[in-house]
Design a protein around this motif. Structure first.
Motif, PDB file in Angstrom:
ATOM      1  N   THR A 112       6.136  72.163 -78.532  1.00  0.00           N
ATOM      2  CA  THR A 112       7.149  72.934 -79.243  1.00  0.00           C
ATOM      3  C   THR A 112       8.533  72.452 -78.835  1.00  0.00           C
ATOM      4  O   THR A 112       8.670  71.568 -77.985  1.00  0.00           O
ATOM      5  N   ALA A 113       9.545  73.044 -79.446  1.00  0.00           N
ATOM      6  CA  ALA A 113      10.928  72.808 -79.033  1.00  0.00           C
ATOM      7  C   ALA A 113      11.410  74.067 -78.322  1.00  0.00           C
ATOM      8  O   ALA A 113      11.499  75.138 -78.927  1.00  0.00           O
ATOM      9  N   TYR A 114      11.678  73.949 -77.042  1.00  0.00           N
ATOM     10  CA  TYR A 114      12.106  75.104 -76.257  1.00  0.00           C
ATOM     11  C   TYR A 114      13.623  75.253 -76.295  1.00  0.00           C
ATOM     12  O   TYR A 114      14.362  74.261 -76.199  1.00  0.00           O
ATOM     13  N   ILE A 115      14.066  76.499 -76.441  1.00  0.00           N
ATOM     14  CA  ILE A 115      15.478  76.824 -76.253  1.00  0.00           C
ATOM     15  C   ILE A 115      15.569  77.989 -75.285  1.00  0.00           C
ATOM     16  O   ILE A 115      14.653  78.808 -75.186  1.00  0.00           O
ATOM     17  N   ALA A 116      16.664  78.056 -74.557  1.00  0.00           N
ATOM     18  CA  ALA A 116      16.846  79.128 -73.587  1.00  0.00           C
ATOM     19  C   ALA A 116      17.083  80.456 -74.295  1.00  0.00           C
ATOM     20  O   ALA A 116      17.644  80.503 -75.396  1.00  0.00           O
ATOM     21  N   ALA A 117      16.650  81.529 -73.661  1.00  0.00           N
ATOM     22  CA  ALA A 117      16.837  82.865 -74.234  1.00  0.00           C
ATOM     23  C   ALA A 117      18.309  83.194 -74.417  1.00  0.00           C
ATOM     24  O   ALA A 117      18.670  83.997 -75.279  1.00  0.00           O
ATOM     25  N   ASP A 118      19.180  82.558 -73.616  1.00  0.00           N
ATOM     26  CA  ASP A 118      20.609  82.832 -73.728  1.00  0.00           C
ATOM     27  C   ASP A 118      21.338  81.834 -74.630  1.00  0.00           C
ATOM     28  O   ASP A 118      22.556  81.741 -74.596  1.00  0.00           O
ATOM     29  N   THR A 119      20.590  81.097 -75.448  1.00  0.00           N
ATOM     30  CA  THR A 119      21.227  80.163 -76.385  1.00  0.00           C
ATOM     31  C   THR A 119      22.146  80.923 -77.325  1.00  0.00           C
ATOM     32  O   THR A 119      21.740  81.911 -77.945  1.00  0.00           O
ATOM     33  N   PRO A 120      23.407  80.515 -77.456  1.00  0.00           N
ATOM     34  CA  PRO A 120      24.358  81.247 -78.310  1.00  0.00           C
ATOM     35  C   PRO A 120      23.894  81.337 -79.756  1.00  0.00           C
ATOM     36  O   PRO A 120      23.249  80.430 -80.283  1.00  0.00           O
ATOM     37  N   GLU A 121      24.219  82.451 -80.392  1.00  0.00           N
ATOM     38  CA  GLU A 121      23.801  82.682 -81.768  1.00  0.00           C
ATOM     39  C   GLU A 121      24.350  81.627 -82.721  1.00  0.00           C
ATOM     40  O   GLU A 121      23.700  81.260 -83.692  1.00  0.00           O
ATOM     41  N   ASN A 122      25.559  81.115 -82.446  1.00  0.00           N
ATOM     42  CA  ASN A 122      26.142  80.127 -83.354  1.00  0.00           C
ATOM     43  C   ASN A 122      25.457  78.768 -83.247  1.00  0.00           C
ATOM     44  O   ASN A 122      25.776  77.843 -83.993  1.00  0.00           O
ATOM     45  N   CYS A 123      24.503  78.644 -82.344  1.00  0.00           N
ATOM     46  CA  CYS A 123      23.720  77.409 -82.225  1.00  0.00           C
ATOM     47  C   CYS A 123      22.337  77.530 -82.851  1.00  0.00           C
ATOM     48  O   CYS A 123      21.753  76.526 -83.275  1.00  0.00           O
ATOM     49  N   ARG A 124      21.819  78.743 -82.905  1.00  0.00           N
ATOM     50  CA  ARG A 124      20.421  78.930 -83.289  1.00  0.00           C
ATOM     51  C   ARG A 124      20.125  78.489 -84.722  1.00  0.00           C
ATOM     52  O   ARG A 124      19.111  77.831 -84.990  1.00  0.00           O
ATOM     53  N   GLU A 125      20.981  78.851 -85.650  1.00  0.00           N
ATOM     54  CA  GLU A 125      20.740  78.481 -87.048  1.00  0.00           C
ATOM     55  C   GLU A 125      20.763  76.966 -87.212  1.00  0.00           C
ATOM     56  O   GLU A 125      19.932  76.389 -87.936  1.00  0.00           O
ATOM     57  N   LYS A 126      21.694  76.311 -86.544  1.00  0.00           N
ATOM     58  CA  LYS A 126      21.793  74.849 -86.637  1.00  0.00           C
ATOM     59  C   LYS A 126      20.541  74.191 -86.051  1.00  0.00           C
ATOM     60  O   LYS A 126      20.019  73.227 -86.604  1.00  0.00           O
ATOM     61  N   ILE A 127      20.061  74.735 -84.953  1.00  0.00           N
ATOM     62  CA  ILE A 127      18.855  74.192 -84.322  1.00  0.00           C
ATOM     63  C   ILE A 127      17.660  74.319 -85.251  1.00  0.00           C
ATOM     64  O   ILE A 127      16.873  73.381 -85.410  1.00  0.00           O
ATOM     65  N   ARG A 128      17.532  75.465 -85.899  1.00  0.00           N
ATOM     66  CA  ARG A 128      16.379  75.677 -86.778  1.00  0.00           C
ATOM     67  C   ARG A 128      16.450  74.808 -88.027  1.00  0.00           C
ATOM     68  O   ARG A 128      15.456  74.632 -88.726  1.00  0.00           O
ATOM     69  N   GLY A 129      17.606  74.247 -88.320  1.00  0.00           N
ATOM     70  CA  GLY A 129      17.713  73.308 -89.427  1.00  0.00           C
ATOM     71  C   GLY A 129      17.025  71.988 -89.145  1.00  0.00           C
ATOM     72  O   GLY A 129      16.693  71.236 -90.064  1.00  0.00           O
ATOM     73  N   SER A 130      16.799  71.691 -87.863  1.00  0.00           N
ATOM     74  CA  SER A 130      16.157  70.433 -87.481  1.00  0.00           C
ATOM     75  C   SER A 130      14.789  70.625 -86.839  1.00  0.00           C
ATOM     76  O   SER A 130      14.052  69.647 -86.676  1.00  0.00           O
ATOM     77  N   TYR A 131      14.461  71.865 -86.453  1.00  0.00           N
ATOM     78  CA  TYR A 131      13.212  72.112 -85.725  1.00  0.00           C
ATOM     79  C   TYR A 131      12.425  73.238 -86.384  1.00  0.00           C
ATOM     80  O   TYR A 131      12.946  74.324 -86.610  1.00  0.00           O
ATOM     81  N   THR A 132      11.171  72.964 -86.665  1.00  0.00           N
ATOM     82  CA  THR A 132      10.296  73.965 -87.268  1.00  0.00           C
ATOM     83  C   THR A 132       9.675  74.858 -86.207  1.00  0.00           C
ATOM     84  O   THR A 132       9.635  76.079 -86.345  1.00  0.00           O
ATOM     85  N   ASN A 133       9.162  74.256 -85.150  1.00  0.00           N
ATOM     86  CA  ASN A 133       8.508  75.005 -84.076  1.00  0.00           C
ATOM     87  C   ASN A 133       9.489  75.191 -82.926  1.00  0.00           C
ATOM     88  O   ASN A 133       9.816  74.240 -82.212  1.00  0.00           O
ATOM     89  N   VAL A 134       9.979  76.405 -82.749  1.00  0.00           N
ATOM     90  CA  VAL A 134      10.965  76.720 -81.713  1.00  0.00           C
ATOM     91  C   VAL A 134      10.460  77.885 -80.876  1.00  0.00           C
ATOM     92  O   VAL A 134      10.011  78.897 -81.412  1.00  0.00           O
ATOM     93  N   THR A 135      10.525  77.738 -79.548  1.00  0.00           N
ATOM     94  CA  THR A 135      10.045  78.761 -78.621  1.00  0.00           C
ATOM     95  C   THR A 135      11.137  79.071 -77.605  1.00  0.00           C
ATOM     96  O   THR A 135      11.723  78.151 -77.015  1.00  0.00           O
TER      97      THR A 135
END
Length: 267
Positions: A112-135
């Motif tokens: 999967t693609a791991y992101i930290a629980a404290d990843t800022p909200e303004n980053c999450r949408e951009k990340i999901r534009g490139s990654y389908t499986n995010v944990t």
């Protein structure tokens, strides 16, 4: 004679809205299939995300050089990958976390693609534009697998300032700031150029039979892989300088138009 077409996605094949003309693609795809030309997206995006992008038009015939070209996937199966060691990856992530806390770090393993629980909200949408499986994960140091890649997305566009601060890892990883908001980190000496060479070996295709398209700093090595190398009009000057040709922008179907024109002459 062209036997292989390789294209970057964001800023190159995809338009400014991260889409492509599916009807026109089908027309060009039929031309490529008729001439037995292989088509390969080469991108920082997760391979599964590439399959999603092409879901309406079919992805089984694609050779996907995904996850910053650290892997090759074809017909649902990975046929090549080069992984960054867990030890090196975790040290790099610790360094990135120490530098700033206001950007997103994507730790990509084969699960999967791991992101930290404290990843800022303004980053999450951009990340999901490139990654389908995010944990989400509480602490990256909990990851025990080797890494496909690490990606940093910085909404404040400090990538070119951050990159020099990672120089201590240059003997263990390939690190590129592809543009102001993105840094990609893969295994040492693994980039689009080396993985395209691997694909050419798999397919028995030479650089003289290869057409490539790109726009960013992470496409510099890609431009050396094909005799027919095209930088986008909207690309960085450095990428245009090493390409043999300049084509139109990603807003005007330039990749598909160029493929159609050249293959029509070849036909």
């Amino acid at each position: 004679m062209i036997k292989l077409v390789i294209t970057d996605l964001d800023g190159t094949f995809l338009d400014p809205n991260s889409r492509f003309d599916e009807v026109y693609y089908q027309k060009v795809r039929e031309l490529m299939q008729k001439q037995q030309v292989a088509f390969a997206p080469c991108t920082g995006k997760q391979s599964e995300r590439v399959e999603e992008l092409f879901a309406n038009v079919g992805s089984d015939d694609l050779w996907i050089l995904g996850d910053s070209a650290s892997r090759i996937k074809h017909n649902g199966q990975f046929v090549y990958e080069s992984l960054l060691s867990n030890q090196t990856a975790l040290v790099i992530i610790a360094k990135l976390r120490a530098l700033h806390q206001d950007y997103g770090i994507i730790a990509r393993t084969d699960k999967t693609a791991y992101i930290a629980a404290d990843t800022p909200e303004n980053c999450r949408e951009k990340i999901r534009g490139s990654y389908t499986n995010v944990t989400e994960i509480k602490d990256y140091q909990e990851i025990t697998d080797d890494f496909v890649k690490i990606t940093l997305f910085d909404p404040y566009e400090r990538a070119f300032e951050i990159r020099p601060q990672l120089a201590e890892f240059d003997d263990r990883a390939y690190i590129v700031a592809s543009e102001a908001a993105w840094i990609d980190i893969t295994n040492h000496q693994v980039h689009k150029g080396t993985t395209v060479a691997k694909l050419q070996e798999i397919l028995g295709v030479t650089s003289a039979e290869t057409m490539v398209f790109g726009d960013g700093y992470n496409d510099l090595e890609l431009m050396t892989c094909g005799k027919f190398s095209f930088a986008m009009r909207n690309g960085f000057p450095e990428t245009q300088a090493v390409a043999r040709y300049i084509c139109g922008s990603n807003a005007e179907n330039a990749v598909l138009t160029t493929i159609e024109q050249i293959l029509s002459l070849q036909d």
